[in-house]
Design a protein around this motif. Structure first.
Motif, PDB file in Angstrom:
ATOM      1  N   LEU A  57     -54.676  14.237   8.740  1.00 21.39           N
ATOM      2  CA  LEU A  57     -55.624  13.714   9.724  1.00 21.39           C
ATOM      3  C   LEU A  57     -55.829  14.692  10.883  1.00 21.39           C
ATOM      4  CD1 LEU A  57     -57.402  11.283  10.429  1.00 21.39           C
ATOM      5  CD2 LEU A  57     -55.496  10.362  11.734  1.00 21.39           C
ATOM      6  N   VAL A  58     -54.741  15.324  11.312  1.00 16.54           N
ATOM      7  CA  VAL A  58     -54.831  16.310  12.393  1.00 16.54           C
ATOM      8  C   VAL A  58     -55.837  17.393  12.012  1.00 16.54           C
ATOM      9  CG1 VAL A  58     -53.516  17.951  13.788  1.00 16.54           C
ATOM     10  CG2 VAL A  58     -52.413  15.866  12.920  1.00 16.54           C
ATOM     11  N   PHE A  59     -55.693  17.879  10.778  1.00 14.01           N
ATOM     12  CA  PHE A  59     -56.586  18.922  10.280  1.00 14.01           C
ATOM     13  C   PHE A  59     -58.040  18.445  10.296  1.00 14.01           C
ATOM     14  CE2 PHE A  59     -58.905  20.346   6.467  1.00 14.01           C
ATOM     15  CZ  PHE A  59     -59.043  21.696   6.775  1.00 14.01           C
ATOM     16  N   LEU A  60     -58.274  17.254   9.764  1.00 16.27           N
ATOM     17  CA  LEU A  60     -59.651  16.784   9.641  1.00 16.27           C
ATOM     18  C   LEU A  60     -60.290  16.441  10.978  1.00 16.27           C
ATOM     19  CD1 LEU A  60     -59.724  14.640   6.390  1.00 16.27           C
ATOM     20  CD2 LEU A  60     -60.829  16.831   6.816  1.00 16.27           C
ATOM     21  N   LYS A  61     -59.472  15.962  11.910  1.00 13.23           N
ATOM     22  CA  LYS A  61     -60.009  15.643  13.242  1.00 13.23           C
ATOM     23  C   LYS A  61     -60.555  16.898  13.895  1.00 13.23           C
ATOM     24  CE  LYS A  61     -57.231  12.932  15.840  1.00 13.23           C
ATOM     25  NZ  LYS A  61     -55.986  12.152  16.095  1.00 13.23           N
ATOM     26  N   GLU A  62     -59.829  17.994  13.717  1.00 13.42           N
ATOM     27  CA  GLU A  62     -60.291  19.280  14.236  1.00 13.42           C
ATOM     28  C   GLU A  62     -61.623  19.668  13.608  1.00 13.42           C
ATOM     29  OE1 GLU A  62     -59.474  21.408  16.689  1.00 13.42           O
ATOM     30  OE2 GLU A  62     -58.217  19.668  17.200  1.00 13.42           O
ATOM     31  N   LYS A  63     -61.674  19.536  12.283  1.00 12.49           N
ATOM     32  CA  LYS A  63     -62.878  19.922  11.547  1.00 12.49           C
ATOM     33  C   LYS A  63     -64.069  19.047  11.942  1.00 12.49           C
ATOM     34  CE  LYS A  63     -61.191  23.277   9.341  1.00 12.49           C
ATOM     35  NZ  LYS A  63     -61.681  24.631   9.583  1.00 12.49           N
ATOM     36  N   ALA A  64     -63.791  17.778  12.202  1.00 10.41           N
ATOM     37  CA  ALA A  64     -64.854  16.849  12.560  1.00 10.41           C
ATOM     38  C   ALA A  64     -65.453  17.204  13.921  1.00 10.41           C
ATOM     39  CB  ALA A  64     -64.319  15.419  12.564  1.00 10.41           C
ATOM     40  N   LYS A  65     -64.627  17.792  14.782  1.00 10.11           N
ATOM     41  CA  LYS A  65     -65.133  18.222  16.089  1.00 10.11           C
ATOM     42  C   LYS A  65     -66.153  19.347  15.927  1.00 10.11           C
ATOM     43  CE  LYS A  65     -61.128  17.229  18.927  1.00 10.11           C
ATOM     44  NZ  LYS A  65     -59.877  17.897  19.274  1.00 10.11           N
ATOM     45  N   GLU A  66     -65.856  20.242  14.957  1.00 11.00           N
ATOM     46  CA  GLU A  66     -66.739  21.399  14.737  1.00 11.00           C
ATOM     47  C   GLU A  66     -68.002  21.030  13.985  1.00 11.00           C
ATOM     48  OE1 GLU A  66     -64.338  24.044  12.392  1.00 11.00           O
ATOM     49  OE2 GLU A  66     -62.721  24.034  13.863  1.00 11.00           O
ATOM     50  N   ASN A  67     -67.913  20.043  13.129  1.00 10.26           N
ATOM     51  CA  ASN A  67     -69.019  19.743  12.220  1.00 10.26           C
ATOM     52  C   ASN A  67     -69.334  18.243  12.249  1.00 10.26           C
ATOM     53  OD1 ASN A  67     -70.707  19.304  10.044  1.00 10.26           O
ATOM     54  ND2 ASN A  67     -69.665  20.787   8.711  1.00 10.26           N
ATOM     55  N   LYS A  68     -70.508  17.921  12.771  1.00 11.03           N
ATOM     56  CA  LYS A  68     -70.878  16.508  12.953  1.00 11.03           C
ATOM     57  C   LYS A  68     -71.118  15.785  11.631  1.00 11.03           C
ATOM     58  CE  LYS A  68     -70.261  16.381  17.124  1.00 11.03           C
ATOM     59  NZ  LYS A  68     -68.880  15.997  17.292  1.00 11.03           N
ATOM     60  N   ASN A  69     -71.275  16.546  10.548  1.00 10.51           N
ATOM     61  CA  ASN A  69     -71.497  15.900   9.244  1.00 10.51           C
ATOM     62  C   ASN A  69     -70.203  15.460   8.574  1.00 10.51           C
ATOM     63  OD1 ASN A  69     -74.236  16.391   9.500  1.00 10.51           O
ATOM     64  ND2 ASN A  69     -74.019  18.455   8.638  1.00 10.51           N
ATOM     65  N   ILE A  70     -69.096  15.802   9.224  1.00  8.39           N
ATOM     66  CA  ILE A  70     -67.808  15.344   8.695  1.00  8.39           C
ATOM     67  C   ILE A  70     -67.421  14.070   9.428  1.00  8.39           C
ATOM     68  CG2 ILE A  70     -65.358  15.881   8.465  1.00  8.39           C
ATOM     69  CD1 ILE A  70     -66.134  18.832   8.297  1.00  8.39           C
ATOM     70  N   ILE A  71     -67.295  12.991   8.670  1.00  6.57           N
ATOM     71  CA  ILE A  71     -66.920  11.705   9.269  1.00  6.57           C
ATOM     72  C   ILE A  71     -65.528  11.355   8.751  1.00  6.57           C
ATOM     73  CG2 ILE A  71     -67.462   9.233   9.302  1.00  6.57           C
ATOM     74  CD1 ILE A  71     -70.410  10.129   8.797  1.00  6.57           C
ATOM     75  N   VAL A  72     -64.659  10.946   9.636  1.00  5.57           N
ATOM     76  CA  VAL A  72     -63.322  10.580   9.184  1.00  5.57           C
ATOM     77  C   VAL A  72     -63.050   9.123   9.537  1.00  5.57           C
ATOM     78  CG1 VAL A  72     -60.873  11.159   9.249  1.00  5.57           C
ATOM     79  CG2 VAL A  72     -62.574  12.953   9.624  1.00  5.57           C
ATOM     80  N   LEU A  73     -62.708   8.335   8.542  1.00  6.59           N
ATOM     81  CA  LEU A  73     -62.304   6.957   8.776  1.00  6.59           C
ATOM     82  C   LEU A  73     -60.795   6.888   8.617  1.00  6.59           C
ATOM     83  CD1 LEU A  73     -64.895   5.091   6.496  1.00  6.59           C
ATOM     84  CD2 LEU A  73     -65.103   5.569   8.936  1.00  6.59           C
ATOM     85  N   GLU A  74     -60.142   6.411   9.645  1.00  8.82           N
ATOM     86  CA  GLU A  74     -58.683   6.297   9.557  1.00  8.82           C
ATOM     87  C   GLU A  74     -58.329   4.837   9.314  1.00  8.82           C
ATOM     88  OE1 GLU A  74     -56.703   7.280  13.213  1.00  8.82           O
ATOM     89  OE2 GLU A  74     -54.704   6.994  12.350  1.00  8.82           O
ATOM     90  N   LEU A  75     -57.765   4.547   8.162  1.00  4.93           N
ATOM     91  CA  LEU A  75     -57.337   3.179   7.887  1.00  4.93           C
ATOM     92  C   LEU A  75     -56.005   2.912   8.600  1.00  4.93           C
ATOM     93  CD1 LEU A  75     -58.217   2.681   4.080  1.00  4.93           C
ATOM     94  CD2 LEU A  75     -59.684   2.487   6.082  1.00  4.93           C
ATOM     95  N   SER A  76     -55.737   1.629   8.839  1.00  8.04           N
ATOM     96  CA  SER A  76     -54.561   1.292   9.648  1.00  8.04           C
ATOM     97  C   SER A  76     -53.249   1.465   8.893  1.00  8.04           C
ATOM     98  CB  SER A  76     -54.681  -0.142  10.144  1.00  8.04           C
ATOM     99  OG  SER A  76     -54.779  -1.015   9.039  1.00  8.04           O
ATOM    100  N   ARG A  77     -53.338   1.559   7.566  1.00  6.43           N
ATOM    101  CA  ARG A  77     -52.146   1.812   6.732  1.00  6.43           C
ATOM    102  C   ARG A  77     -52.625   2.219   5.356  1.00  6.43           C
ATOM    103  NH1 ARG A  77     -51.867  -2.448   3.063  1.00  6.43           N
ATOM    104  NH2 ARG A  77     -52.585  -4.470   3.795  1.00  6.43           N
TER     105      ARG A  77
END
Ligand code: UDP
Ligand code: MG
Length: 315
Positions: A57-77
């Protein structure tokens, strides 16, 4: 042949993952490269973090900041792949969606071919595994056995040797979104609406990094889920066996009665008797078990709990 008929060119790539920090960077790079080459289309890449405990998730959150077409949904578990994929589908706004695994077993390069097929009129474009040479013996045998059982109980339903990796047009997706059941065998649900489909043969790669999240037992469970979610034939099966059993017992009773009357030294038959008791005892237990599976499903459906919970959304 290329009749371009789709005006909205947004494609949603949906990638559920669970602890895939090794695979994600390679996957994202490969997908972004392919997407770049597909001029004229917009993409949203929806990642669903199915309760990962590593640095995915850390990796993808960074990537999502750079690229608006990357959406990350974090499930609660961890809700399981079927639920995570459902979350992605519910969120997708593209005029076609493409569910894909992040371990690169589903080659992203096929996305190009899928879109081409879609543009020439197919509502669904399935990636079909041409061979399973990259899989171990047990998995190959059990897969072919499962598809036989499945097609016996459920009928011809286009699930053999295809996975979730496919392109699905929005009008099919809208119908899939209406399938609100809690017992989710995605491959079956994705195929359920029907519509026109085409197939693209491919060889499934080995995992690029990390380990499979599906143990044999999990797969067995999923297979069972698949059959019982889409067919009640196993229940009827036992009605039939019961019926045949009754007729059989009736004739058997007459034979025994006649023997008792006409033979002085009536047979002992201990072993046979025990066998019979054991056989029908187990058969009954099996029947009750299968009945239980269906009741369990009713129980889960009536509780009506949500399929997944989204904790955070990035982008
Ligand atoms: N996955 C998931 N939640 C889970 C298990 C797996 O989202 O609880 C994801 C996983 O990260 C991968 C995909 O589902 O992107 C397929 O899983 P895997 O490759 O482990 O299964 P296999 O290909 O071995 O059947
Ligand atoms: Mg895999």
């Amino acid at each position: 042949m290329n009749t371009i008929k789709h005006t909205n060119k947004k494609i949603s790539i949906i990638a559920p993952f669970f602890n895939e920090e090794e695979s994600l960077p390679i996957f994202l790079e490969e997908v972004l490269n392919i997407v770049k080459e597909l001029v004229g289309y917009n993409f949203e890449i929806i990642f669903i973090d199915d309760g990962s405990t590593d640095n995915s998730l850390v990796f993808l959150k960074e990537k999502a900041k750079e690229n608006k077409n990357i959406i990350v949904l974090e499930l609660s578990r961890n809700f399981g792949k079927e639920a995570a994929l459902t979350a992605g589908i519910d969120m997708a706004i593209g005029s076609a969606i493409i569910p894909i695994d992040v371990d690169l077993q589903d080659p992203p390069i096929l996305i190009k071919k899928m879109i081409k097929q879609w543009e020439s009129g197919s509502d669904v474009v399935l990636a079909k595994r041409e061979n399973r040479l990259n899989e171990n013996f047990l998995k190959r045998i059990s897969a072919s056995f499962f598809y036989k059982i499945y097609s016996f109980f459920v009928g011809n339903s286009k699930i053999s040797n295809v996975g979730d990796f496919r392109l699905i047009d929005k009008r099919v997706v809208d119908n899939i979104k209406n399938l609100k059941e809690k017992n989710r065998y995605m491959k079956g649900l994705l195929s359920w609406p029907g519509f026109s489909s085409a197939e693209i043969p491919y060889t499934r790669n080995k995992r690029k990094a990390g380990k499979s999240k599906f143990t044999f037992l999990k797969l067995l469970n999923l297979g069972f889920e698949g059959v019982t979610s889409f067919s009640i034939l196993p229940l009827k099966f036992f009605t039939t066996i019961g019926f045949i059993g009754i007729i059989f017992s009736f004739f058997f009773a007459i034979i025994i009665l006649l023997q008792k009357i006409f033979y002085e030294n009536f047979i002992e038959g201990y072993a046979f008797l025990i066998l019979l008791i054991l056989f029908f005892g187990s058969l009954q237990l099996l029947g009750i078990g299968i009945l239980g599976e269906y009741i369990g499903k009713i129980y889960i459906e009536t509780k009506n709990r949500p399929i997944y919970i989204i904790k955070n959304r990035y982008n």
